[in-house]
Design an enzyme around this catalytic site. Sequence first.
Site: not given
Length: 991
Positions: A345, A348, A426
């Site tokens: 997670d 990015e 999300d």
Amino acid sequence: MTLSGDSSETVEMTSTDMIFEPILEHGVFRFDCSVDHRKAAFPSVSFKNSKDREVPIVSHIVPAYIPTCGCLQDQQVVTFEFSPGTSFYGTGEVSGQLERTGKRVFTWNTDAWGYGSGTTSLYQSHPWVLVVLPTGETLGVLADTTRKCEIDLRKEGIIRIISPASYPIITFGPFSSPTAVLESLSHAIGTVFMPPKWALGYHQCRWSYMSDKRVAEIAQTFRDKKIPSDVIWMDIDYMDGFRCFTFDKERFPDPSALAKDLHSNGFKAIWMLDPGIKQEEGYYVYDSGSKNDVWISRADGKPFTGEVWPGPCVFPDYTNSKARSWWANLVKEFVSNGVDGIWNDMNEPAVFKVVTKTMPENNIHHGDDELGGVQNHSHYHNVYGMLMARSTYEGMELADKNKRPFVLTRAGFIGSQRYAATWTGDNLSNWEHLHMSISMVLQLGLSGQPLSGPDIGGFAGNATPRLFGRWMGVGAMFPFCRGHSEAGTDDHEPWSFGEECEEVCRAALKRRYQLLPHFYTLFYIAHTTGAPVAAPIFFADPIDSRLRAVENGFLLGPLLIYASTLSSQGSHELQHILPRGIWHRFDFADSHPDLPTLYLQGGSIISLAPPHLHVGEFSLSDDLTLLVSLDENGKAKGLLFEDDGDGYGYTKGRFLVTHYIAERDSSTVTVKVSKTEGDWQRPNRRVHVQLLLGGGAMLDAWGMDGEFIHIKVPSESGISELISTSNERFKLHMENTKLIPEKEVVPGQKGMELSKEPVELSSGDWKLNIVPWVGGRILSMTHVPSGIQWLHSRIDINGYEEYSGTEYRSAGCTEEYNVIERDLEHAGEEESLILEGDVGGGLVLRRKISIAKDNQRVFRIASSIEARSVGAGSGGFSRLVCLRVHPTFTLLHPTESFVSFTSIDGSKHEVWPDSGDQIYEGNNLPHGKWMLVDKSLNLRMVNRFDVSQVFKCIIHWDCGTVNLELWSKERPVSKESPLKIEHEYEVTSFP
């Protein structure tokens, strides 16, 4: 050529045809602007073998479509032109519509919590367009660059790609079908890893299950309630202070014991690992990484530190083989705790407390030569998540050579499917996100990533029973099937929404588990050929233009799923647009308005299993069901792939592929095995054949697998009677089965209900979504001509808010507003919405939002705090109040955005994010106008206001956002002296 922006402004640019050479295989071409550009291009990170892009092959074929290329400053602009009626798809992980004409995206991996349909950069980057021509022939276009890339599809039939020079364009086709293009693409970028079979079961997740006891309780409840599930996930709170590769000693004291208990109950355990490593001497991961010099460095050569969950963190440089090996060995040791899969997670990479939401673009990566060598972060940003997933995958391989790794990654790049599954980030618990989830899964599949799915039920906010049940119904048919929800929201397990919803969820997941042999076979085909697992309905007939924009259905091979994404309408009430040919409806004796409707294409056979609670219960000796749908010629075929469900025996012949065929001869249908592949012996098992007739009617017969099985077919009149009876029974059943009930949510409840439909105000250049029940908030603000969503927020905070006091989030931003007037656009009139909210003390906050008919480039907001019932004892005057306009605008390109204005005193200002918060009063106030400028888009959003009503202006930069606040004076109000601020917004080009 002329490069047009979003207004009459144009830029002249000389363009020429690109040079080309054939590569890889028949029909694949590489295009470059020139020989010098070809030499200057960086190595390919998307290709599984980067050399395949560099070596031409012998071919005498000329490309059917040759793009043009021009250079504008340091940007390379590539343009394709296709005939009218061409449809565009792909572009990877993108929100909004399935058919992409009219859209523009930017490949820049972004932590995009609560994204909307107009968000232009999400968590992954796929600079790829699937082009379906009017004839049904299909072409693939890949811009093979890791850099930020604009893909502009706003004009029909035109693809414009803009990215820093130099990069090649790779085209695949045109081929006869979209599947052929995706198979050719996979020869370049690789196919999806072969998932272990348990990974195709249902996954239950939450941020967070806070202890091993809670995890065990959740697992046991699935078993007690007989709801199928295979996997429990541990979010970040299992760690010791968010330190990766550690466990909280109080809440997760013995992860190996927890894993053992879960395994004994038929569950696998997946644990999260983020890239941010806490900068703390004495923490073994930090000390080891520092010793091995694996951290990304700043421009000055020192390790970069950024704030994430643990506080100040350093970040591994996954572009470097030494760092990847270091990480892989940490993963290897971590797996020894009973870890079955790993969740990457925040990769990015996300960084807190900075306006860009990520690390500086001038950070330095010491990349391997084959990836591009030493480069700054702007070069490697989009591949950081993929390389982290690769390192994690390789670590799991080191841990156990006899098990297939399972990795889930949030960030990725085209080619990530070689190492990891993904999810759509999300999302929000509302009907719009349920609808978008179908297109998002399909777009990822059309971009080479077939193993994906959304957070079922929505991550942020509270689902209602109907929304959750409906989402589980369609989610159970997605390639990756996981429920997940945000901290602070209600429980979102399948039993959390009442008995009716629980029963629908149970039925949905039983469907999935019965279909697991089919899912597993589809993944074997995807792994070996590059074909998608889930595909848009038009794949069944690419020529049929009716199917090109169908967004509430999809194919799983020959299986067609139609789902309703409208709250008030069940799936059986939809108009089902079917491809040409025979499509037989069927179910598992479980039809329900909140479950999708299923069809099987004529000429097909798919395999089903008996329902089980988890994959570990399956046995090859279990009865096998063959679902048969004959074509117009009375024939059908299908295949079934079987192996151990894990490991790599299938690569060495230890598997069984069975090709089944069915043929009708007069009144008898015979089902048999036509051929087999693999070394496995056929299991000794019974086969239940179900022959679909139409309308849910079927005939059945039993036999042994491998033997001929015969089914006697009645006369045509007998078949018609069976179909008629089945249709009547289905209609009666659906009429007597109600939709799952909705429920009201207490106002002010944390995780406020998202599933109500916002009020939409749409006219001219603007499309606004307003939620009267939470502060009258403008939830999204989309400029239609540019396709840019200038404002997008969660439902209970941010967006466009107004307050009645000087303190942050004072009365006005959370109260329920009443809709006083709603005027739809009529000839010569404006479209408007008038809202009022009670802010206490006899005061109301009144707001009129309008789009004038005579100037639809502008929308206006006229707000006021008015005294309605202020006591006489106060002289008719209220408490001190201040009307505070507080919009939170999204920064699409934070490093290229600034606020510009001229003050009352004539001074000019450019306020950039690094300037921090700024307050302007008196002669420093903007003189009735200020602008949010995005240089990358060449656009500016102009906010005009009546300077006599504004006492103070504030600019507040935050993580990926900026507030442009307008404040009135602070004073009491009476009926005769309300406070007012009237202002408007318009988007124009920035010269």
